[in-house]
Enzyme design. Structure first.
Site, mmCIF file in Angstrom:
data_model
loop_
_atom_site.group_PDB
_atom_site.id
_atom_site.type_symbol
_atom_site.label_atom_id
_atom_site.label_comp_id
_atom_site.label_asym_id
_atom_site.label_seq_id
_atom_site.Cartn_x
_atom_site.Cartn_y
_atom_site.Cartn_z
ATOM 1 N N LYS A 14 0.868 -1.192 0.000
ATOM 2 C CA LYS A 14 0.000 0.000 0.000
ATOM 3 C C LYS A 14 0.892 1.225 0.000
ATOM 4 O O LYS A 14 1.855 1.285 0.764
ATOM 5 C CB LYS A 14 -0.860 -0.039 1.276
ATOM 6 C CG LYS A 14 -1.570 1.250 1.610
ATOM 7 C CD LYS A 14 -1.466 1.602 3.101
ATOM 8 C CE LYS A 14 -0.121 2.151 3.466
ATOM 9 N NZ LYS A 14 -0.044 2.803 4.794
ATOM 10 N N ASP A 141 -5.760 0.907 8.456
ATOM 11 C CA ASP A 141 -5.470 0.690 7.029
ATOM 12 C C ASP A 141 -6.106 -0.583 6.477
ATOM 13 O O ASP A 141 -6.021 -0.837 5.268
ATOM 14 C CB ASP A 141 -3.947 0.558 6.825
ATOM 15 C CG ASP A 141 -3.252 1.900 6.772
ATOM 16 O OD1 ASP A 141 -3.936 2.914 6.527
ATOM 17 O OD2 ASP A 141 -2.027 1.922 6.968
HETATM 18 O O1 C5P Z 1 -4.749 1.287 13.369
HETATM 19 P P1 C5P Z 1 -3.305 0.937 13.458
HETATM 20 O O2 C5P Z 1 -3.068 -0.263 14.325
HETATM 21 O O3 C5P Z 1 -2.647 0.864 12.147
HETATM 22 O O4 C5P Z 1 -2.636 2.180 14.185
HETATM 23 C C1 C5P Z 1 -1.480 2.099 14.971
HETATM 24 C C2 C5P Z 1 -1.384 3.346 15.836
HETATM 25 O O5 C5P Z 1 -1.139 4.487 15.020
HETATM 26 C C3 C5P Z 1 -2.634 3.694 16.620
HETATM 27 O O6 C5P Z 1 -2.672 3.029 17.852
HETATM 28 C C4 C5P Z 1 -2.496 5.204 16.792
HETATM 29 O O7 C5P Z 1 -1.569 5.499 17.818
HETATM 30 C C5 C5P Z 1 -1.843 5.624 15.493
HETATM 31 N N1 C5P Z 1 -2.848 6.037 14.495
HETATM 32 C C6 C5P Z 1 -3.477 7.275 14.624
HETATM 33 N N2 C5P Z 1 -4.403 7.662 13.701
HETATM 34 C C7 C5P Z 1 -4.701 6.871 12.655
HETATM 35 C C8 C5P Z 1 -4.056 5.620 12.492
HETATM 36 C C9 C5P Z 1 -3.131 5.237 13.431
HETATM 37 O O8 C5P Z 1 -3.205 8.022 15.561
HETATM 38 N N3 C5P Z 1 -5.614 7.267 11.763
#
Ligand code: C5P
Length: 290
Positions: A14, A141
């Site tokens: 991605k 994602d």
């Molecule tokens: O959702 P994912 O596990 O990929 O996200 C990892 C971390 O990245 C989240 O716990 C958060 O701290 C941060 N994040 C965020 N805003 C997003 C995606 C991720 O703050 N839109």
């Protein structure tokens, strides 16, 4: 009766061609506006019918993965079975070709690919609204990776607008071998939030994409460079290549990409970078169009 062949699902890399951080929710998650595309390099999932759920690893980056029970792929499989009350298992294999924790969706793309594979193996109705909810609960994602189509991603990742048309683009991906923690990069971001970008609604040609992207950026690039300065070196190396049109970091890094004016220029640059930086992961690829 002959055994059924395994179900194979690609988990394409991605790429965030741009990523604007437009706000922050009270729970700490950031609101994004991002053009997400996928390309013809990535991981692969295989799924075979079995009585219980299991996961094996193969491929060049298999050694960098956590224990299978701690992998998002297994969580995705368990939660899919639970959500749709499936009592069957599956023997899963993840062929890991993308560097881990690298901003090109590896873990999210793998989780999305296992959902797609098990939907086929277990004959689940994918139109069911529970799937979108489950995908988002696995990671911001994962919903876009489930679609694997060029899309404008907003909200924290749940608001997806598929682009009706998008050109194929030659590019080079480079990861300098440093894993970067996504929460750490979001935390290091300071300053005002950006406005959402208005991506043109009509047809856009490959020649027009770099000029349009000039009006955008990746808001996580500066904080990621503060954590891993080698990202700035990676961008410089990409910018020094003949035929490069635009170089930028993807996601929360550390993988960077550059768009190139032709497939042959991308391949020439990839060979040159791989020769000069043997420890780096370098890949020429093509962004899937729509
Ligand atoms: O959702 P994912 O596990 O990929 O996200 C990892 C971390 O990245 C989240 O716990 C958060 O701290 C941060 N994040 C965020 N805003 C997003 C995606 C991720 O703050 N839109």
């Amino acid at each position: 009766m002959a055994a059924e062949p395994p179900i194979r699902e690609p988990a394409p890399a991605k790429i965030n061609l741009y990523l604007h951080v437009t706000g922050r929710r009270p729970d700490g998650y950031h609101l994004l506006d991002s053009l997400v595309v996928f390309c013809d390099t990535g991981d692969r999932i295989e799924a075979c019918a079995a009585g219980t759920l299991s996961l094996d690893y193969a491929g060049p980056f298999a050694a960098d993965l956590p224990a299978p029970e701690d992998n998002l792929v297994m969580r995705a499989a368990h939660e899919l079975a639970q959500t749709f009350e499936i009592s069957k298992g599956a023997r899963l294999t993840l062929f890991k070709s993308l560097p881990v924790a690298s901003g090109i969706g590896g873990g999210s793309a793998d989780a999305a690919a296992v959902l797609r594979a098990l939907i086929r193996l277990w004959r689940i109705d994918p139109e069911d609204g529970r799937l979108a909810k489950l995908a988002l609960s696995l990671g911001a994602d994962v919903p876009v990776c489930l679609m694997t189509r060029p899309a404008i991603m907003r909200g924290i990742g749940e608001d997806l607008q598929l682009l009706p048309s998008f050109p194929e683009l030659p590019l080079v991906l480079v990861n300098p071998g440093t894993g970067v923690s996504t929460p750490a990069v979001f935390k290091a971001r300071t300053g005002d939030f950006s406005l959402a970008f208005d991506w043109p609604s009509g047809t856009v040609t490959a020649d027009e994409v770099p000029g349009i992207l000039d009006g955008t950026m990746n808001d996580l690039q500066v904080p990621a460079i503060a954590i891993a300065p080698v990202i700035a070196d990676t961008l410089e190396v990409l910018q020094a290549q003949t035929g490069h049109l635009l170089a930028r970091m993807s996601g929360s890094g550390a993988t960077c990409f550059a768009l190139f004016e032709s497939t042959s220029a991308a391949h020439t640059a990839a060979h040159a970078i791989a020769d000069a930086y043997p420890g780096w992961w370098v890949q020429a690829a093509t962004v899937y169009g729509a």
